[in-house]
Design a protein around this motif. Sequence first.
Motif, PDB file in Angstrom:
ATOM      1  N   ASP A  87       0.298  -0.963   0.179  1.00  6.02           N
ATOM      2  CA  ASP A  87      -0.148   0.101   0.152  1.00  6.02           C
ATOM      3  C   ASP A  87       0.668   1.453   0.128  1.00  6.02           C
ATOM      4  O   ASP A  87       1.454   1.613   1.510  1.00  6.02           O
ATOM      5  CB  ASP A  87      -0.578  -0.033   0.920  1.00  6.02           C
ATOM      6  N   ALA A  88       0.726   1.909  -0.908  1.00  5.47           N
ATOM      7  CA  ALA A  88       1.419   2.926  -1.016  1.00  5.47           C
ATOM      8  C   ALA A  88       0.484   4.289  -0.223  1.00  5.47           C
ATOM      9  O   ALA A  88      -0.348   5.364  -1.493  1.00  5.47           O
ATOM     10  CB  ALA A  88       1.332   3.483  -2.579  1.00  5.47           C
ATOM     11  N   ASP A  89       0.558   3.802   0.998  1.00  6.30           N
ATOM     12  CA  ASP A  89      -0.661   5.187   1.495  1.00  6.30           C
ATOM     13  C   ASP A  89      -0.030   6.721   1.407  1.00  6.30           C
ATOM     14  O   ASP A  89       1.330   7.349   1.712  1.00  6.30           O
ATOM     15  CB  ASP A  89      -0.503   4.782   2.973  1.00  6.30           C
ATOM     16  N   MET A  90      -1.502   7.755   1.253  1.00 12.77           N
ATOM     17  CA  MET A  90      -0.661   9.213   1.634  1.00 12.77           C
ATOM     18  C   MET A  90      -1.658   9.783   1.398  1.00 12.77           C
ATOM     19  O   MET A  90      -2.923   9.604   1.435  1.00 12.77           O
ATOM     20  CB  MET A  90       0.345   9.580   0.274  1.00 12.77           C
ATOM     21  N   ALA A  98       4.983  16.080   3.270  1.00 10.57           N
ATOM     22  CA  ALA A  98       6.216  15.928   2.041  1.00 10.57           C
ATOM     23  C   ALA A  98       6.906  16.885   1.716  1.00 10.57           C
ATOM     24  O   ALA A  98       8.174  16.499   1.506  1.00 10.57           O
ATOM     25  CB  ALA A  98       5.281  15.179   1.242  1.00 10.57           C
ATOM     26  N   LYS A  99       6.480  17.958   2.006  1.00 18.20           N
ATOM     27  CA  LYS A  99       6.901  19.248   1.354  1.00 18.20           C
ATOM     28  C   LYS A  99       8.220  19.345   2.705  1.00 18.20           C
ATOM     29  O   LYS A  99       9.288  19.777   2.660  1.00 18.20           O
ATOM     30  CB  LYS A  99       5.898  20.323   1.281  1.00 18.20           C
ATOM     31  N   ALA A 100       7.892  18.925   3.697  1.00 15.02           N
ATOM     32  CA  ALA A 100       8.667  19.244   5.575  1.00 15.02           C
ATOM     33  C   ALA A 100       9.695  18.461   4.597  1.00 15.02           C
ATOM     34  O   ALA A 100      10.624  18.126   5.563  1.00 15.02           O
ATOM     35  CB  ALA A 100       7.930  19.436   6.226  1.00 15.02           C
ATOM     36  N   GLY A 101       9.600  17.409   4.252  1.00 13.23           N
ATOM     37  CA  GLY A 101      11.359  16.418   4.150  1.00 13.23           C
ATOM     38  C   GLY A 101      10.666  14.591   4.120  1.00 13.23           C
ATOM     39  O   GLY A 101      11.808  13.850   4.204  1.00 13.23           O
ATOM     40  N   GLU A 102       9.480  14.603   5.091  1.00 15.10           N
ATOM     41  CA  GLU A 102       9.090  13.032   4.847  1.00 15.10           C
ATOM     42  C   GLU A 102       9.137  12.758   4.119  1.00 15.10           C
ATOM     43  O   GLU A 102       8.126  12.873   3.528  1.00 15.10           O
ATOM     44  CB  GLU A 102       8.084  13.241   5.910  1.00 15.10           C
ATOM     45  N   HIS A 103       9.293  11.311   3.929  1.00 14.13           N
ATOM     46  CA  HIS A 103       9.412  10.102   2.684  1.00 14.13           C
ATOM     47  C   HIS A 103       8.772   9.460   2.742  1.00 14.13           C
ATOM     48  O   HIS A 103       7.992   8.221   4.128  1.00 14.13           O
ATOM     49  CB  HIS A 103      10.670   9.598   2.738  1.00 14.13           C
ATOM     50  N   HIS A 252       3.752  -2.469   2.868  1.00  7.99           N
ATOM     51  CA  HIS A 252       3.636  -0.957   3.060  1.00  7.99           C
ATOM     52  C   HIS A 252       4.310  -0.285   2.058  1.00  7.99           C
ATOM     53  O   HIS A 252       5.863  -0.989   1.860  1.00  7.99           O
ATOM     54  CB  HIS A 252       3.168  -0.207   4.261  1.00  7.99           C
ATOM     55  N   CYS A 253       4.304   0.713   1.052  1.00  6.80           N
ATOM     56  CA  CYS A 253       5.847   1.232   0.761  1.00  6.80           C
ATOM     57  C   CYS A 253       5.659   2.535   1.378  1.00  6.80           C
ATOM     58  O   CYS A 253       5.624   3.857  -0.227  1.00  6.80           O
ATOM     59  CB  CYS A 253       5.025   0.891  -0.637  1.00  6.80           C
ATOM     60  N   THR A 254       5.922   3.087   2.166  1.00  9.68           N
ATOM     61  CA  THR A 254       6.155   3.985   2.768  1.00  9.68           C
ATOM     62  C   THR A 254       7.127   4.410   4.163  1.00  9.68           C
ATOM     63  O   THR A 254       7.052   3.861   5.108  1.00  9.68           O
ATOM     64  CB  THR A 254       4.783   5.120   3.393  1.00  9.68           C
ATOM     65  N   ARG A 255       8.531   4.804   3.133  1.00  6.23           N
ATOM     66  CA  ARG A 255       9.516   4.912   4.221  1.00  6.23           C
ATOM     67  C   ARG A 255       8.773   5.452   5.676  1.00  6.23           C
ATOM     68  O   ARG A 255       9.535   4.841   7.108  1.00  6.23           O
ATOM     69  CB  ARG A 255      10.578   5.785   3.923  1.00  6.23           C
ATOM     70  N   SER A 256       8.765   6.425   5.909  1.00  6.71           N
ATOM     71  CA  SER A 256       8.404   6.964   6.981  1.00  6.71           C
ATOM     72  C   SER A 256       6.795   6.232   8.020  1.00  6.71           C
ATOM     73  O   SER A 256       7.183   6.430   9.292  1.00  6.71           O
ATOM     74  CB  SER A 256       7.485   8.528   6.815  1.00  6.71           C
ATOM     75  N   ALA A 257       6.134   5.761   7.434  1.00  4.46           N
ATOM     76  CA  ALA A 257       5.303   5.278   8.057  1.00  4.46           C
ATOM     77  C   ALA A 257       5.749   2.841   8.307  1.00  4.46           C
ATOM     78  O   ALA A 257       5.150   2.517   9.086  1.00  4.46           O
ATOM     79  CB  ALA A 257       3.948   4.486   8.397  1.00  4.46           C
ATOM     80  N   ALA A 258       6.240   2.550   7.348  1.00  2.00           N
ATOM     81  CA  ALA A 258       6.934   1.300   7.330  1.00  2.00           C
ATOM     82  C   ALA A 258       8.289   1.359   7.043  1.00  2.00           C
ATOM     83  O   ALA A 258       8.672   0.709   5.781  1.00  2.00           O
ATOM     84  CB  ALA A 258       5.891   0.331   6.698  1.00  2.00           C
ATOM     85  N   PRO A 259       9.603   1.411   8.193  1.00  2.00           N
ATOM     86  CA  PRO A 259      10.537   1.669   7.942  1.00  2.00           C
ATOM     87  C   PRO A 259      11.253   0.212   7.713  1.00  2.00           C
ATOM     88  O   PRO A 259      12.585   0.184   6.940  1.00  2.00           O
ATOM     89  CB  PRO A 259      11.382   2.452   8.828  1.00  2.00           C
ATOM     90  N   THR A 260      10.565  -0.556   8.022  1.00  2.00           N
ATOM     91  CA  THR A 260      11.218  -2.192   7.756  1.00  2.00           C
ATOM     92  C   THR A 260      11.015  -2.795   6.599  1.00  2.00           C
ATOM     93  O   THR A 260      11.576  -3.710   6.563  1.00  2.00           O
ATOM     94  CB  THR A 260      11.211  -2.788   9.061  1.00  2.00           C
TER      95      THR A 260
END
Length: 293
Positions: A87-90, A98-103, A252-260
């Motif tokens: 899931d590419a969640d946003m 995201a603009k502030a740098g969260e991936h 998940h495909c979101t570094r900030s929410a699923a870093p592992t």
Amino acid sequence: MISLVRRITAACALSAALTALAACGSTTTQAPHAGHPAPTKSEHAPAKPSATAPTKPPTLTPGPGGLTPVFTNGPRTGGKTVALTFDADMTADEGPRAKAGEHFDNPGLIAALRSLKVPATVFMTGKWAETYPDEARAIGSDPQFELANHTYSHYAFTDDCYGLPTISEDGIRADVERAYTAFQKAGVRHVMPYLRFPGGCYDSDVLRTLGPLGVTAVQWDVVSGDAFATDADAVARQVLDGVKPGSVVVMHCTRSAAPTTEHVVRTVVPQLRAKGYRFVKVSELIGATSGHA
């Protein structure tokens, strides 16, 4: 089918220009499949259309009254197949973060899947596609992956869905359709007729509302637990313990929410292959279930 091929061949033979021949030989807007012969340069040897007509992606039959069908896993007796889904969640309100740098993307994960040659299905929100259009386009055009709808806003369709903001019933269908518009603007041309509910939350009213869209809702039978996890080995164990023939694994495909997740994939893929599992896209499992394999 034979008469259709003859009509296409006849039409192509009447064309004098090579470009017209190429256009005539194509019956859909999809890119040609790898392995199809290239058009000949000779005017006297027009290209023959493929004997195998393109088919639509498999879907499940709607439920009573046209309810959106829900897919959870493939056949348990069809061999050791497993589908990894991401899931590419946003959510719609996370743009400033995201603009502030969260991936919210994860290029390393996609690179890992490519290097391991693992086909996968990515359920993407429209907001994600707007924020990362180049990545969305690359995933959507890569034959190793298939891209499907995860709504535009990632707002829940029901109350009490993991703390997600809730969208009104009147706005559900529009939110799904807005995601398709976002994919188109990002340059994504091939979107599968599959939908994943935000948080996996739905009820019969939701299924009735989405029925006219003709999509198959895709759930899962293995929860990886990668969301907000910090122990990659624990997530990997949960996946390995849960997978059965025909399983659909949600990650998940979101570094900030699923870093592992990248580490998890690099761990579980070789171990599942050692157990005899073959990785497939969701469409193959749905096809096996609906008789279109």
